[in-house]
Write an enzyme that holds these catalytic residues in place. Structure first.
Site, PDB file in Angstrom:
ATOM      1  N   ARG A 231      31.436  -2.226   7.630  1.00 53.00           N
ATOM      2  CA  ARG A 231      32.671  -1.799   8.285  1.00 53.00           C
ATOM      3  C   ARG A 231      33.635  -1.320   7.223  1.00 53.00           C
ATOM      4  NH1 ARG A 231      30.294  -1.329  12.252  1.00 53.00           N
ATOM      5  NH2 ARG A 231      30.632  -2.274  14.291  1.00 53.00           N
ATOM      6  N   GLU A 260      38.308   5.237  11.042  1.00 58.26           N
ATOM      7  CA  GLU A 260      37.390   6.244  11.602  1.00 58.26           C
ATOM      8  C   GLU A 260      37.971   6.849  12.867  1.00 58.26           C
ATOM      9  OE1 GLU A 260      33.626   4.355  12.230  1.00 58.26           O
ATOM     10  OE2 GLU A 260      33.572   3.642  10.176  1.00 58.26           O
ATOM     11  N   HIS A 278      29.520   7.573  10.196  1.00 61.50           N
ATOM     12  CA  HIS A 278      29.072   6.357  10.901  1.00 61.50           C
ATOM     13  C   HIS A 278      27.829   6.636  11.761  1.00 61.50           C
ATOM     14  CE1 HIS A 278      30.535   2.282  12.720  1.00 61.50           C
ATOM     15  NE2 HIS A 278      29.208   2.361  12.680  1.00 61.50           N
TER      16      HIS A 278
HETATM   17  C1  8YV Z   1      27.073   1.790  16.550  1.00 63.91           C
HETATM   18  C2  8YV Z   1      27.664   0.012  14.860  1.00 63.91           C
HETATM   19  O1  8YV Z   1      26.596   3.065  16.420  1.00 63.91           O
HETATM   20  O2  8YV Z   1      26.224  -1.494  15.918  1.00 63.91           O
HETATM   21  C3  8YV Z   1      27.299  -1.322  15.370  1.00 63.91           C
HETATM   22  O3  8YV Z   1      28.105  -2.245  15.214  1.00 63.91           O
HETATM   23  O4  8YV Z   1      28.584   0.169  14.150  1.00 63.91           O
HETATM   24  C4  8YV Z   1      26.834   1.167  15.227  1.00 63.91           C
HETATM   25  O5  8YV Z   1      25.498   0.781  15.271  1.00 63.91           O
HETATM   26  C5  8YV Z   1      28.385   1.992  17.104  1.00 63.91           C
HETATM   27  O6  8YV Z   1      29.290   1.034  16.749  1.00 63.91           O
HETATM   28  C6  8YV Z   1      28.250   2.068  18.612  1.00 63.91           C
HETATM   29  O7  8YV Z   1      29.457   2.056  19.203  1.00 63.91           O
END
Ligand code: 8YV
Length: 312
Positions: A231, A260, A278
């Site tokens: 993150r 982001e 991301h």
């Molecule tokens: C997702 C992610 O693509 O799984 C997570 O926490 O950050 C990513 O895999 C994204 O957050 C889906 O909303």
């Protein structure tokens, strides 16, 4: 009667179709006045889907007094108000494990790219610079030292990938983990100082905010690279921009950012950083597996009272 489901954020098309077959779905993502809608209809919903990136805050939960289950697309829980969900006995499903491989692959893609300058060398060829002279030498990856911050499900797969590159692995986390051959380093600064590559694979949220501080970056030093697939909040982004701009670290590979989809513009001109939007879990296969699990968590909850993969 189908259970009433609030769909918070879009999901892959097939999943939306499947959900509509089994649930009375409201596409909350299309709502122009979300707060107004919830004030009027919040009491109708017993289920909701969410996305890790957007989460579900306390205000939204307060407007859903009859909610019994949340099914979140993603592994990250940093934007989901788990304390409130727990206190109210709301079940929370999420999608761990199915994305480990793809996220670990991108960690390695970033590591290889920033060290061997794949993207920068590609830009060099495209701008017609090759005929004027060779590309500068880059940094070897094989046999180097890999420090992993957060040896969880994803960290372990990253460590496994590194064996193909004969890398030595050490890790930092809350506690040493049983049954692992890698060295545990209780000091993050010491791990950063030791590592050639420091990969951030810990969860987000207040407990890890700015864990990668200016002093950790100083310890990583001018020969060290930072990779972040966790993150953006885990890294002090202003300190990182400063360290990259002034070459206090060798480079960085980043899939995630503090705000982001905003990426600090100061990074755009730098060749010692690789920037991704991301996308670590973003393959057809993994997103389909995540979407399946979102559906299965709900189905299981309504059949048995428990989700398949519980976050609470
Ligand atoms: C997702 C992610 O693509 O799984 C997570 O926490 O950050 C990513 O895999 C994204 O957050 C889906 O909303």
């Amino acid at each position: 009667m189908k259970p009433r489901l609030l769909q918070h954020g879009r999901l892959p098309e097939q999943t939306e179709t499947r959900l509509a077959e089994h649930y009375d779905v409201h596409p909350f993502w299309a709502e122009t006045d979300p707060a107004g809608y919830l004030a009027q209809h919040g009491g109708e919903f017993v289920a909701m889907t969410a996305r890790a990136a957007t989460g579900v805050d306390g205000k939204t939960l307060a407007a859903l007094p009859n909610l019994r289950v949340i099914s979140s697309f993603g592994v990250g829980l940093d934007k989901l108000d788990l304390d409130t969900a727990r206190a109210r006995g709301i079940a929370v499903g999420y999608t761990p494990d199915v994305l480990n491989d793809c996220v670990a692959d991108i960690a390695f893609a970033l590591l290889m790219d920033v060290a061997r300058q794949v993207s920068a060398a590609d830009r060099f060829v495209r701008r017609g610079a090759w005929p004027k002279g060779p590309y500068p030498l880059t940094t070897r990856v094989s046999g180097k030292r890999l420090g992993i911050v957060g040896m969880g499900r994803i960290g372990r797969v990253i460590a496994k990938r590194s064996s193909g590159f004969d890398m030595e692995v050490r890790y930092y986390g809350r506690n040493p983990q049983e049954g692992l051959d890698y060295g545990f380093e209780p000091s993050l600064e010491a791990l950063a100082e030791w590592a050639d590559f420091l990969v951030v694979a810990t969860s987000g949220g207040p407990a890890t905010r700015h864990l990668i501080s200016a002093s950790v970056l100083r310890a990583l030093g001018p020969q060290g690279y930072l990779i972040n697939i966790a993150r953006g909040t885990v890294v002090d982004e202003a300190a990182l921009v400063d360290a990259l701009t002034h070459k206090q670290i060798a480079g960085a590979g980043l899939d995630v950012f503090e705000n982001e989809p905003q990426v600090p513009e100061a990074l755009f001109a730098l060749d010692n950083v690789v920037l991704l939007p991301h996308v670590a879990s973003g393959t057809h296969e993994t997103r389909a597996a995540m979407a399946n699990l979102v559906f299965e968590n709900l189905q299981s909850f309504f059949a048995t009272g428990a989700v398949v993969k519980s976050a609470v």
